[in-house]
Design a protein around this motif. Structure first.
Motif, PDB file in Angstrom:
ATOM      1  N   ILE A 181       0.848  -1.185   0.000  1.00 50.73           N
ATOM      2  CA  ILE A 181       0.000   0.000   0.000  1.00 50.73           C
ATOM      3  C   ILE A 181       0.890   1.244   0.000  1.00 50.73           C
ATOM      4  CG2 ILE A 181      -2.114  -0.988   0.923  1.00 50.73           C
ATOM      5  CD1 ILE A 181      -1.211  -0.503   3.705  1.00 50.73           C
ATOM      6  N   THR A 218      -6.798  -1.960   5.498  1.00 52.62           N
ATOM      7  CA  THR A 218      -7.171  -2.695   4.277  1.00 52.62           C
ATOM      8  C   THR A 218      -8.616  -3.181   4.258  1.00 52.62           C
ATOM      9  OG1 THR A 218      -6.552  -4.862   5.160  1.00 52.62           O
ATOM     10  CG2 THR A 218      -4.812  -3.574   4.051  1.00 52.62           C
ATOM     11  N   LEU A 252      -9.051   0.625   1.378  1.00 49.39           N
ATOM     12  CA  LEU A 252      -7.991   1.434   1.992  1.00 49.39           C
ATOM     13  C   LEU A 252      -8.569   2.548   2.854  1.00 49.39           C
ATOM     14  CD1 LEU A 252      -5.526   1.874  -1.010  1.00 49.39           C
ATOM     15  CD2 LEU A 252      -5.433   0.178   0.834  1.00 49.39           C
ATOM     16  N   HIS A 308      -3.650   5.865   2.953  1.00 51.32           N
ATOM     17  CA  HIS A 308      -3.069   5.237   1.772  1.00 51.32           C
ATOM     18  C   HIS A 308      -3.769   5.673   0.490  1.00 51.32           C
ATOM     19  CE1 HIS A 308      -1.968   2.587   5.163  1.00 51.32           C
ATOM     20  NE2 HIS A 308      -0.804   2.732   4.579  1.00 51.32           N
ATOM     21  N   TYR A 313      -3.205   0.499  -3.761  1.00 52.04           N
ATOM     22  CA  TYR A 313      -2.562  -0.763  -3.402  1.00 52.04           C
ATOM     23  C   TYR A 313      -2.167  -1.494  -4.676  1.00 52.04           C
ATOM     24  CZ  TYR A 313      -6.977  -3.218  -4.408  1.00 52.04           C
ATOM     25  OH  TYR A 313      -8.096  -3.731  -5.021  1.00 52.04           O
TER      26      TYR A 313
END
Length: 153
Positions: free
Chosen positions: A23, A58, A112, A117, A120
């Motif tokens: 990420i 995530t 995310l 982030h 990914y």
């Protein structure tokens, strides 16, 4: 805002065929990593920290049955990058990082945390290690084959 605790987890997310999820940090575009995060409180169990960070960053829920975190019982001590030292108490220069991994299906949904982030990528093992900005993260990825079989049923 309270100071960060200089103890953290690193969670390497991978598939059974050793594709690794990385990420990209929102606060440092171009800096790619696995899931990382500090303890919320000094007595927070490491497994709880790893599961919390995995979900926060995530959207992957480690339920202990179909998605199980694997504790490597390995710690790295590293010097905190100068750019992030302001988050810690004055005089704190090093962090202890505890390594975990989790084997997931390649098609698992990834959500995310947008403040943390940008994007990914699923990458082959060597390419993932090369892309990491953190040497301890790259090293953990390279050691991933030692932590088989895949911990997924």
């Amino acid at each position: 805002m309270p100071h960060k605790i200089p103890e953290s987890v690193l969670v390497v997310i991978h598939t059974a065929d050793l594709e690794v999820l990385l990420i990209e940090r929102a606060d440092r575009p171009g800096f790619w990593q696995s899931v990382t995060g500090s303890l919320d409180r000094i007595d927070e169990p490491l497994l709880e920290t790893a599961a919390r960070e995995l979900f926060e960053e995530t959207g992957i829920h480690a339920d202990g049955e179909t998605v199980r975190l694997h504790d490597w019982h390995l710690s790295n001590v590293y010097e905190i990058y100068q750019t992030w030292r302001h988050r810690y108490a004055p005089g704190v220069t090093h962090n202890t990082e505890h390594v975990f991994s989790v084997c997931v299906p390649r098609d698992i949904p990834i959500t995310l945390a947008p403040r943390e982030h940008l994007q990914y990528a699923w990458l082959p093992l060597l390419e993932a290690a090369d892309r990491c900005f953190s040497s301890s993260n790259a090293e953990a990825i390279l050691h991933l084959p030692r932590h088989f079989p895949c911990n997924q049923p």
